[in-house]
Design a protein around this motif. Structure first.
Motif, PDB file in Angstrom:
ATOM      1  N   ASP A 130      -2.762   8.403  -0.345  1.00 48.21           N
ATOM      2  CA  ASP A 130      -1.433   8.894   0.027  1.00 48.21           C
ATOM      3  C   ASP A 130      -1.324   9.216   1.515  1.00 48.21           C
ATOM      4  O   ASP A 130      -0.465   8.694   2.211  1.00 48.21           O
ATOM      5  N   LYS A 131      -2.212  10.097   1.992  1.00 41.80           N
ATOM      6  CA  LYS A 131      -2.107  10.587   3.362  1.00 41.80           C
ATOM      7  C   LYS A 131      -2.987   9.819   4.339  1.00 41.80           C
ATOM      8  O   LYS A 131      -2.841   9.980   5.553  1.00 41.80           O
ATOM      9  N   GLU A 132      -3.900   9.029   3.825  1.00 43.10           N
ATOM     10  CA  GLU A 132      -4.844   8.348   4.696  1.00 43.10           C
ATOM     11  C   GLU A 132      -5.304   7.052   4.047  1.00 43.10           C
ATOM     12  O   GLU A 132      -5.083   6.822   2.856  1.00 43.10           O
ATOM     13  N   TYR A 133      -5.927   6.193   4.846  1.00 49.10           N
ATOM     14  CA  TYR A 133      -6.609   5.038   4.273  1.00 49.10           C
ATOM     15  C   TYR A 133      -7.888   4.775   5.039  1.00 49.10           C
ATOM     16  O   TYR A 133      -8.029   5.143   6.212  1.00 49.10           O
ATOM     17  N   VAL A 134      -8.850   4.143   4.342  1.00 46.56           N
ATOM     18  CA  VAL A 134     -10.200   3.951   4.853  1.00 46.56           C
ATOM     19  C   VAL A 134     -10.450   2.456   5.049  1.00 46.56           C
ATOM     20  O   VAL A 134     -10.078   1.637   4.207  1.00 46.56           O
ATOM     21  N   PHE A 159      -0.906  -7.973   1.509  1.00 47.49           N
ATOM     22  CA  PHE A 159      -0.837  -6.669   0.847  1.00 47.49           C
ATOM     23  C   PHE A 159       0.031  -5.736   1.674  1.00 47.49           C
ATOM     24  O   PHE A 159      -0.099  -5.669   2.909  1.00 47.49           O
ATOM     25  N   THR A 160       0.924  -5.013   1.009  1.00 55.21           N
ATOM     26  CA  THR A 160       1.732  -4.009   1.711  1.00 55.21           C
ATOM     27  C   THR A 160       1.641  -2.676   0.980  1.00 55.21           C
ATOM     28  O   THR A 160       1.501  -2.628  -0.246  1.00 55.21           O
ATOM     29  N   PHE A 161       1.736  -1.610   1.750  1.00 57.83           N
ATOM     30  CA  PHE A 161       1.550  -0.258   1.219  1.00 57.83           C
ATOM     31  C   PHE A 161       2.561   0.654   1.895  1.00 57.83           C
ATOM     32  O   PHE A 161       2.589   0.770   3.125  1.00 57.83           O
ATOM     33  N   GLN A 162       3.420   1.294   1.089  1.00 57.62           N
ATOM     34  CA  GLN A 162       4.492   2.132   1.623  1.00 57.62           C
ATOM     35  C   GLN A 162       4.367   3.557   1.101  1.00 57.62           C
ATOM     36  O   GLN A 162       4.148   3.783  -0.090  1.00 57.62           O
ATOM     37  N   ARG A 163       4.465   4.497   2.018  1.00 57.35           N
ATOM     38  CA  ARG A 163       4.666   5.891   1.690  1.00 57.35           C
ATOM     39  C   ARG A 163       5.921   6.355   2.438  1.00 57.35           C
ATOM     40  O   ARG A 163       6.371   5.688   3.384  1.00 57.35           O
ATOM     41  N   THR A 217      12.337   7.209   0.321  1.00 55.43           N
ATOM     42  CA  THR A 217      11.601   7.875  -0.760  1.00 55.43           C
ATOM     43  C   THR A 217      10.648   6.885  -1.430  1.00 55.43           C
ATOM     44  O   THR A 217      10.028   7.205  -2.437  1.00 55.43           O
ATOM     45  N   LEU A 218      10.559   5.690  -0.877  1.00 57.11           N
ATOM     46  CA  LEU A 218       9.744   4.636  -1.488  1.00 57.11           C
ATOM     47  C   LEU A 218       8.252   4.936  -1.400  1.00 57.11           C
ATOM     48  O   LEU A 218       7.770   5.394  -0.376  1.00 57.11           O
ATOM     49  N   SER A 219       7.543   4.646  -2.456  1.00 53.46           N
ATOM     50  CA  SER A 219       6.079   4.644  -2.450  1.00 53.46           C
ATOM     51  C   SER A 219       5.631   3.527  -3.372  1.00 53.46           C
ATOM     52  O   SER A 219       6.052   3.466  -4.532  1.00 53.46           O
ATOM     53  N   TYR A 220       4.789   2.642  -2.862  1.00 50.42           N
ATOM     54  CA  TYR A 220       4.289   1.551  -3.686  1.00 50.42           C
ATOM     55  C   TYR A 220       3.070   0.925  -3.025  1.00 50.42           C
ATOM     56  O   TYR A 220       2.813   1.105  -1.834  1.00 50.42           O
ATOM     57  N   ALA A 221       2.309   0.180  -3.823  1.00 50.40           N
ATOM     58  CA  ALA A 221       1.267  -0.709  -3.336  1.00 50.40           C
ATOM     59  C   ALA A 221       1.568  -2.073  -3.935  1.00 50.40           C
ATOM     60  O   ALA A 221       1.685  -2.206  -5.154  1.00 50.40           O
ATOM     61  N   LYS A 222       1.709  -3.058  -3.091  1.00 50.43           N
ATOM     62  CA  LYS A 222       2.128  -4.383  -3.555  1.00 50.43           C
ATOM     63  C   LYS A 222       1.194  -5.445  -2.997  1.00 50.43           C
ATOM     64  O   LYS A 222       1.005  -5.537  -1.784  1.00 50.43           O
TER      65      LYS A 222
END
Length: 733
Positions: free
Chosen positions: A480-484, A361-365, A348-353
Motif C-alpha cells: 500500500d504505502k511502499e514497494y520493494v 503491470f500497473t499499480f494504483q493507490r 479513490t482508485l486502488s488496484y493491481a492490474k
C-alpha cells in the motif's frame, strides 16, 4: 329573449360547424405534414456528425490570418509543398486550414458564418489540392490524414462548393476504403471505416452507410493473438505484440465512442454487448494504462514520447460520451470524469492490474501510480522507430518502472534524458546506443509475468538483454504505502559499468540524504555513496535495503528533440531542464551482483525520516532462484520462484513449490486466508505446492489433499489456459 331550447339548438349547430371545420383542418394539416421531408435516422446521424465538428470555438484572429496570408494559388506560406517524405509532409497543415475555415463558415456564432470570402478561400485551397493530389511516402496521410480532413470539408461546406471540385475530391477521399492497405484489424481500420461512413453520409448513400457501420460495430471484439483488442483489455496494433493501448488503442476506443454517440437511439445503434466490451476496455484497459486514469504514462508509451506534450492529461470528453450512451458501469465512468475534471486529489482508485498479453503491470493507490514494462519470447521489447521518432528507445522495455504522484514527473524530459538510465532498468553503460534500426528485438526468456489478487501484486522478469551481454533476475513487490525492488544474478561481460536506475525524472525542490546518522541537504552535481540509508526528493523516499554503491546526479541538462525525433515539425532549439538521476553502480565484468531498494511514494520529509523499513519489510530471499518479501504489517508474503524450492514464510510456516511460479499469500497467524498464483512461463496446466498448514480456501480451481500424519496440505491449482494463460488464479475470499 333567448329560451333554453333555442340556446341548446344554437350550441348544437355551432358544434356541428366546428366539427366540419376541424375535419377540413385535419386533412389540410395531414397533407401539409406529408409534404414535409421526414428527418430519418440517416439524416439525424449526419446532423450529429456536423454538430460535433462545430463544438470547437472559432478563433477569429486565426481565421483572419489564414485569409490574409493565403496565396493566390490557394497555398499558404511556411508550408514545404515539395517534401512528401515520411519525416516531412507539412501538407497536413494545408488540409487542416481548410477544415478550420469550413468550421468558421458554418459555426452559428462565428462572425464568418456564410462569409463569401471564407468560402472562396476553401475553394481555392481545395482546387490547389485536387490539382496536385499530394501523396505522402507514409500511407497514413494518404488513407487517413488527408481523407479525414477533406470529408470534414465536404460535410461542412461541400454542398456549397463547385460541383466539379467536389467530384474531383472524391477519389482522394475514396482512398479511405475497407480494402486499403492500412485498414487492418486494429485502430486504423476503424478510423478508415469512420471516414468512409462520413463520406457516405455526405453522398447520401444509405445502404452502403449501414453496411460500413456493421463493419465498425463488428470490430468491437477480442482478437487475442493478432492485431486488436486482447482478452486482458490491452491493445496490439501490430503482430509484434507491443503495448499500444494508450496510443493506437486510445484512437480505437475514441473512434467507437464517436459512432456510439452518433448512432444512439437510431436504427444503427450498437448492441448492448458491444457497448459493454467498449466500456470495459475503456475502464480496465485504457484507464489502467494511465496514471490516475488521467495522465498518459511514460511506461505505456512508445515512439510518441519523442513528441512534445506526449504525456499530457486526458480530458473527460470520451467518458462523458459513454455516460450519455449507457448506464453500464456508470459509477466507474463517473469516477474517471471526476478525476479528469476536478483533479487527481479526488482519486479513490486502488488496484493491481497485470496485462498478461502485453507484459505490462500497473499499480494504483489514491496518492500514487506506478508501472512495470517488460518483454518476453511472446512480445517484442519496443515499437520500431517508425517515421524517425523514438530514436533512443532501445532499453525502454527492460523492466521500466515509472512512478507518478502528480502525473507530471516525466513531462517532456525526453530531449534531455539519458536513455541508459531509465527508471527501473539494469543497463550496460555503452559509449553510444546502437543504431535506431536495432531498437526492436524479441525476448529470450518466457518467465516474465506477475501475480495479483486485483489489489496487490508482484512482478518477475527473467531478463536477458537483447542488446548487451547482460542477465538479471528482477522483481518488484507492491504494497500500500511502499514497494520493494530486488535484483539478483546480475551478470555482464565487458569493461563498461552496469547501472540499475532507481529513478530519472525532472528535478523538483531540494534533495536530502541520510548517510549513517547524518541527514543533509545535497548540493547540485554528482554524489557517490557507499553507506547510504536513503535519498529524499520530490515527495519520494528511496531506501537502500542492502549495502551497495549508489550514485546520484542532479542539476541542469541540455539536449534537443531532434536527437530522438527527425520529423520536420520537431522543435529545433536546444532544451535545458533540471534533472534528478539516482542509480546503483554494479561496476564492470559483473558476476552474481544484486540490488535491493524500497520506494516510499508521496511521503513528506519527516515521514521519510521516521520510516523504519525493518518494521514493515523483511526480505525473505533475493537469489537467482527465489525472490520473496514479507510485509509484516499487512501479513502478506509475495514470492517469485524461478524454479522449484522451499521458502520459510515466518511464524513456523513453510511453502514448498514443485516447480517455478509466482505466489501471493495473505496470512493470519499460521493460516493462509487468501492467495493468488500464476505461471509466467505459461507452460503448465497445473501448479503443485505444499504448505505445512491445513488449507481451507474457497474456490473450485484447487484440490487440497490433507496429510494429517505429516501435517501438510498438498495443493494442486488448475491454471488458466489459452488466451488467459499467464493470468492469476485467486483462491479464498
Amino acid at each position: 329573449m333567448i329560451t333554453y331550447n333555442s340556446t341548446a339548438k344554437g350550441r348544437l349547430s355551432s358544434f356541428g360547424s366546428n366539427l366540419f371545420l376541424g375535419a377540413i383542418l385535419f386533412f389540410l394539416l395531414t397533407d401539409y405534414a406529408l409534404a414535409i421531408p421526414v428527418n430519418t435516422d440517416f439524416d439525424l446521424v449526419k446532423e450529429r456528425v456536423v454538430a460535433e465538428y462545430l463544438t470547437s470555438e472559432v478563433n477569429a484572429e486565426a481565421i483572419e490570418e489564414l485569409l490574409i496570408s493565403q496565396n493566390p494559388d490557394g497555398t499558404w506560406p511556411g508550408i514545404n509543398y515539395q517534401d512528401v517524405s515520411r519525416t516531412g509532409f507539412e501538407h497536413y497543415f494545408h488540409t487542416g486550414n481548410m477544415v478550420t475555415l469550413a468550421k468558421a463558415y458554418r459555426q452559428p456564432n462565428s462572425k464568418y458564418k456564410g462569409s463569401p470570402k471564407v468560402k472562396q478561400a476553401v475553394t481555392d485551397a481545395l482546387a490547389h489540392w485536387v490539382e496536385n493530389d499530394y501523396f505522402c511516402d507514409n500511407w497514413w496521410h494518404n488513407q487517413i490524414g488527408t481523407p479525414n480532413n477533406l470529408v470534414a470539408v465536404m460535410l461542412l461546406l461541400g454542398d456549397e462548393l463547385p460541383e466539379e471540385l467536389v467530384k474531383a475530391a472524391q477519389p482522394i477521399i475514396g482512398r479511405a476504403h475497407l480494402n486499403a492497405s492500412g485498414a487492418r484489424p486494429s485502430g486504423d481500420r476503424i478510423k478508415i471505416a469512420g471516414i468512409l461512413a462520413k463520406n457516405l453520409l455526405f453522398l447520401g448513400e444509405k445502404e452502403k452507410f449501414e453496411a460500413v457501420l456493421k463493419v465498425i460495430e463488428g470490430e468491437i471484439k477480442f482478437s487475442t493473438g493478432s492485431r486488436g483488442l486482447q482478452r486482458d483489455f490491452s491493445f496490439h496494433h501490430r503482430v509484434d505484440r507491443v503495448n499500444n493501448t494508450s496510443s493506437y488503442g486510445l484512437g480505437y476506443a475514441d473512434a467507437f465512442v464517436e459512432w456510439l454517440v452518433y448512432t444512439a437511439d437510431t436504427r444503427y445503434a450498437f448492441s448492448s454487448d458491444k457497448v459493454a466490451i467498449l466500456v470495459d476496455y475503456y475502464l480496465d484497459g485504457i484507464s489502467k494504462n494511465l496514471a490516475f486514469g488521467k495522465y498518459l504514462e511514460a511506461g505505456a508509451k512508445n515512439r510518441s514520447i519523442a513528441r512534445p506534450g506526449a504525456l499530457h492529461g486526458l480530458d473527460a470528453k470520451t467518458p462523458r460520451k459513454l455516460l450519455q450512451a449507457t448506464d453500464y458501469r456508470k459509477v466507474d465512468l463517473e469516477e474517471i470524469v471526476k478525476i479528469r475534471e476536478e483533479g487527481i486529489y479526488k482519486v479513490t482508485l486502488s488496484y493491481a492490474k497485470y496485462f498478461w498479453q502485453t507484459e505490462f503491470f500497473t499499480f494504483q493507490r489514491p496518492d500514487y501510480f506506478t508501472s512495470v514494462r517488460m518483454f518476453s519470447t511472446r512480445n517484442d521489447n519496443m515499437e520500431v522507430p517508425y517515421n524517425s521518432e523514438g530514436l533512443k528507445n532501445h532499453h525502454r522495455g527492460d523492466g521500466t518502472n515509472h512512478l507518478s504522484i502528480t502525473g507530471k514527473e516525466y513531462f517532456d524530459i525526453f530531449p534531455v534524458m539519458d536513455f541508459q538510465k531509465i527508471p527501473g532498468t539494469t543497463i550496460l553503460q555503452k559509449e553510444r546506443l546502437p543504431d535506431p534500426d536495432q531498437i526492436q528485438k524479441p525476448g529470450y526468456t518466457d518467465f516474465v509475468g506477475a501475480v495479483t489478487d486485483d489489489l496487490y501484486g508482484s512482478v518477475a522478469f527473467d531478463f536477458i538483454s537483447p542488446h548487451d551481454p547482460l542477465k538479471a533476475k528482477k522483481s518488484w513487490f507492491f504494497f500500500d504505502k511502499e514497494y520493494v525492488c530486488l535484483g539478483a544474478g546480475i551478470n555482464a561481460k565487458g569493461k563498461q559499468a552496469v547501472f540499475t536506475t532507481l529513478n530519472h525524472l525532472l528535478l523538483q525542490g531540494e534533495v536530502y540524504a541520510k548517510v549513517g546518522q547524518e541527514t543533509k541537504i545535497l548540493e547540485r552535481g554528482k554524489h557517490e555513496f557507499k553507506d547510504l540509508d536513503w535519498i529524499y526528493h520530490d515527495r519520494v523516499g528511496y531506501f537502500m535495503l542492502a549495502p551497495q554503491e549508489v550514485e546520484l546526479s542532479f542539476g541542469e541538462v541540455t539536449g534537443n528533440w531532434t536527437t530522438i525525433n527527425q520529423q520536420t515539425r520537431a522543435p529545433q532549439e536546444d532544451v535545458t531542464k533540471d534533472v534528478f538521476s539516482l542509480w546503483v553502480n554494479h561496476g564492470n565484468n559483473v558476476r552474481q551482483a544484486s540490488y535491493a531498494y524500497l520506494i516510499l511514494p508521496n511521503a513528506g520529509l519527516e515521514e521519510t525520516k521516521a520510516y523504519q523499513f525493518n518494521d514493515q519489510i523483511e526480505i525473505l530471499s533475493n537469489t537467482p532462484a527465489l525472490q520473496a518479501v514479507r510485509h509484516k504489517q499487512l501479513l502478506q508474503v509475495q514470492a517469485n520462484f524461478y524454479k522449484a524450492g522451499k521458502l520459510d514464510l515466518g511464524d513456523g510456516l513453510e511453502l514448498t513449490m514443485d516447480g517455478p511460479g509466482l505466489v501471493l499469500l495473505h496470512l493470519d497467524d499460521q493460516n493462509i486466508v487468501k492467495m493468488a498464483v500464476s505461471d509466467p512461463s505459461r507452460k503448465l496446466d497445473k501448479m503443485h505446492f505444499q504448505l505445512n498448514s491445513k488449507l481451507n480456501l474457497k474456490g473450485n480451481k484447487q484440490q487440497v489433499e490433507w496429510d494429517a500424519e505429516h501435517w501438510i496440505s498438498k495443493v494442486t491449482v488448475q491454471l488458466p489456459e489459452g488466451e488467459f494463460a499467464g493470468s492469476s488464479v485467486i483462491l479464498g475470499d
